[in-house]
Write a protein that holds these residues in place. Structure first.
Motif, PDB file in Angstrom:
ATOM      1  N   PRO A 125       0.802  -1.224   0.000  1.00 45.85           N
ATOM      2  CA  PRO A 125       0.000   0.000   0.000  1.00 45.85           C
ATOM      3  C   PRO A 125       0.836   1.276   0.000  1.00 45.85           C
ATOM      4  O   PRO A 125       0.275   2.372  -0.050  1.00 45.85           O
ATOM      5  CB  PRO A 125      -0.801  -0.110   1.294  1.00 45.85           C
ATOM      6  N   GLY A 179      -6.346  -1.224  -0.507  1.00 46.62           N
ATOM      7  CA  GLY A 179      -6.356  -1.623   0.893  1.00 46.62           C
ATOM      8  C   GLY A 179      -5.874  -0.555   1.854  1.00 46.62           C
ATOM      9  O   GLY A 179      -5.288   0.457   1.447  1.00 46.62           O
ATOM     10  N   PRO A 180      -6.103  -0.748   3.149  1.00 46.41           N
ATOM     11  CA  PRO A 180      -5.611   0.194   4.156  1.00 46.41           C
ATOM     12  C   PRO A 180      -4.109   0.060   4.355  1.00 46.41           C
ATOM     13  O   PRO A 180      -3.483  -0.904   3.899  1.00 46.41           O
ATOM     14  CB  PRO A 180      -6.374  -0.223   5.417  1.00 46.41           C
ATOM     15  N   VAL A 181      -3.538   1.028   5.063  1.00 49.50           N
ATOM     16  CA  VAL A 181      -2.125   1.002   5.424  1.00 49.50           C
ATOM     17  C   VAL A 181      -2.028   0.702   6.909  1.00 49.50           C
ATOM     18  O   VAL A 181      -2.649   1.382   7.731  1.00 49.50           O
ATOM     19  CB  VAL A 181      -1.440   2.348   5.104  1.00 49.50           C
ATOM     20  N   SER A 182      -1.262  -0.307   7.271  1.00 51.84           N
ATOM     21  CA  SER A 182      -1.139  -0.715   8.666  1.00 51.84           C
ATOM     22  C   SER A 182       0.137  -0.149   9.286  1.00 51.84           C
ATOM     23  O   SER A 182       1.068   0.256   8.564  1.00 51.84           O
ATOM     24  CB  SER A 182      -1.101  -2.243   8.763  1.00 51.84           C
ATOM     25  N   ALA A 218      -1.922   5.002  11.477  1.00 50.91           N
ATOM     26  CA  ALA A 218      -0.900   3.976  11.283  1.00 50.91           C
ATOM     27  C   ALA A 218       0.497   4.543  11.483  1.00 50.91           C
ATOM     28  O   ALA A 218       1.360   3.913  12.105  1.00 50.91           O
ATOM     29  CB  ALA A 218      -1.033   3.369   9.884  1.00 50.91           C
ATOM     30  N   GLY A 247      -6.708   6.635   6.923  1.00 55.09           N
ATOM     31  CA  GLY A 247      -6.195   5.849   8.034  1.00 55.09           C
ATOM     32  C   GLY A 247      -4.699   5.910   8.226  1.00 55.09           C
ATOM     33  O   GLY A 247      -4.169   5.394   9.224  1.00 55.09           O
ATOM     34  N   LEU A 248      -4.000   6.535   7.293  1.00 54.45           N
ATOM     35  CA  LEU A 248      -2.539   6.505   7.355  1.00 54.45           C
ATOM     36  C   LEU A 248      -1.999   7.324   8.520  1.00 54.45           C
ATOM     37  O   LEU A 248      -0.929   7.016   9.051  1.00 54.45           O
ATOM     38  CB  LEU A 248      -1.948   7.002   6.028  1.00 54.45           C
ATOM     39  N   PRO A 291       1.242   6.848  -0.251  1.00 53.81           N
ATOM     40  CA  PRO A 291       0.329   5.768  -0.615  1.00 53.81           C
ATOM     41  C   PRO A 291       0.459   5.392  -2.087  1.00 53.81           C
ATOM     42  O   PRO A 291       0.609   6.250  -2.961  1.00 53.81           O
ATOM     43  CB  PRO A 291      -1.053   6.378  -0.331  1.00 53.81           C
ATOM     44  N   THR A 304      -6.323   9.252   1.941  1.00 61.57           N
ATOM     45  CA  THR A 304      -5.874   8.053   2.666  1.00 61.57           C
ATOM     46  C   THR A 304      -6.088   8.308   4.155  1.00 61.57           C
ATOM     47  O   THR A 304      -5.146   8.573   4.908  1.00 61.57           O
ATOM     48  CB  THR A 304      -4.390   7.753   2.366  1.00 61.57           C
TER      49      THR A 304
END
Length: 279
Positions: A32, A55-58, A91, A87-88, A49, A85
């Motif tokens: 990602p 998909g999400p970034v963990s 994370a 959720g980054l 990203p 993005t």
């Protein structure tokens, strides 16, 4: 210039962010995230990203890229747009990075040209400009200050920095002027203690999108409208060159208000993540 929906603007900006580093960097795929590793001398790049990754970034994804950056001895830096993005940021913070959130603004309509005092001049920078090193040094001094407030650092510090610029960085900067991949502008004092380049900035472009970057003023020359004037001439040039979207990121809300006077409006949030000791 017709106003585009925010979703279309952000999609165009995302494509721009992916395209520009590829001119001078190798793109490494890390799921990602994409890490841009610069070829040759010049400012280092970052991870961001992966374009169109679903998909999400963990936190583990961020940690993996950080390990690769340390292996390459490049800065552990990440850049992205929060709204694209979302959720980054969490994370990155979970992976131990400090996230800076900055206003992202886009030009709305025609740029407002800002007048300058009579003792100052404003112009684009050419490859044959005799002040190239001094223009480049302005940004180093400007962004080396701890705040955007006025201060003592001025032409003497600029000239000392210009004399110490690494040859590779100077050559890369000159090449960008020759190629036209970056367009630079500067405000200069005509005479006296504040003679020579006092404020400088540039824009980079790809796919009909232009980003104004690196607008900085020597602390000793601040509070005279120089940053707004340099931004306005760059925005005007970008539109005249056919770039449909012109945008920039501001350090904070106070700086954003300077750009709003030129005709920019806030549409999103640009994020930068670095280790706490680097931020």
């Amino acid at each position: 210039m017709a106003r585009q929906p925010v979703s279309a603007l952000l999609a165009a900006i995302e494509r721009f962010y992916d395209a520009v580093p590829r001119r001078r960097a190798d793109a490494e795929d890390h799921g990602p995230l994409t890490l841009f590793v610069r070829r040759g001398d010049g400012w280092p790049y970052y991870a961001r990203p992966t374009l169109d990754h679903p998909g999400p970034v963990s936190p583990e994804d961020v940690a993996s890229v950080r390990a690769r950056q340390r292996e390459l001895s490049v800065p552990e830096a990440f850049e992205w747009v929060l709204e694209t993005t979302p959720g980054l940021d969490a994370a990155a913070e979970a992976a131990g990075l400090l996230v800076q959130r900055c206003p992202l603004l886009v030009l709305s309509g025609e740029p407002v040209q800002m007048p300058l005092p009579a003792d100052l001049s404003l112009s684009l920078v050419t490859p044959g400009d005799p002040d190239l090193a001094a223009v480049q040094a302005v940004a180093h001094v400007a962004f080396g200050a701890l705040s955007t407030a006025a201060g003592p650092a001025g032409p003497a510090e600029r000239d000392a920095t210009a004399a110490a610029l690494p040859a590779g960085h100077a050559a890369s900067w000159h090449a960008s002027l020759v190629e036209g991949t970056l367009v630079h502008a500067a405000a200069r004092g005509r005479h006296g203690a504040l003679a020579g380049p006092l404020c400088a900035g540039s824009y980079q472009h790809a796919g009909g999108v232009a980003e104004i970057v690196g607008v900085g003023t020597l602390p000793a020359a601040r509070r005279r409208g120089l940053a707004a004037a340099v931004t306005a001439i760059l925005a005007r040039h970008a539109l005249d060159a056919g770039h449909r979207t012109v945008f920039l990121s501001a350090q904070n809300d106070d700086v954003a208000r300077v750009y709003e006077r030129v005709g920019f409006r806030r549409i999103a949030t640009a994020c930068i993540a670095e280790p706490p000791e680097k931020a």
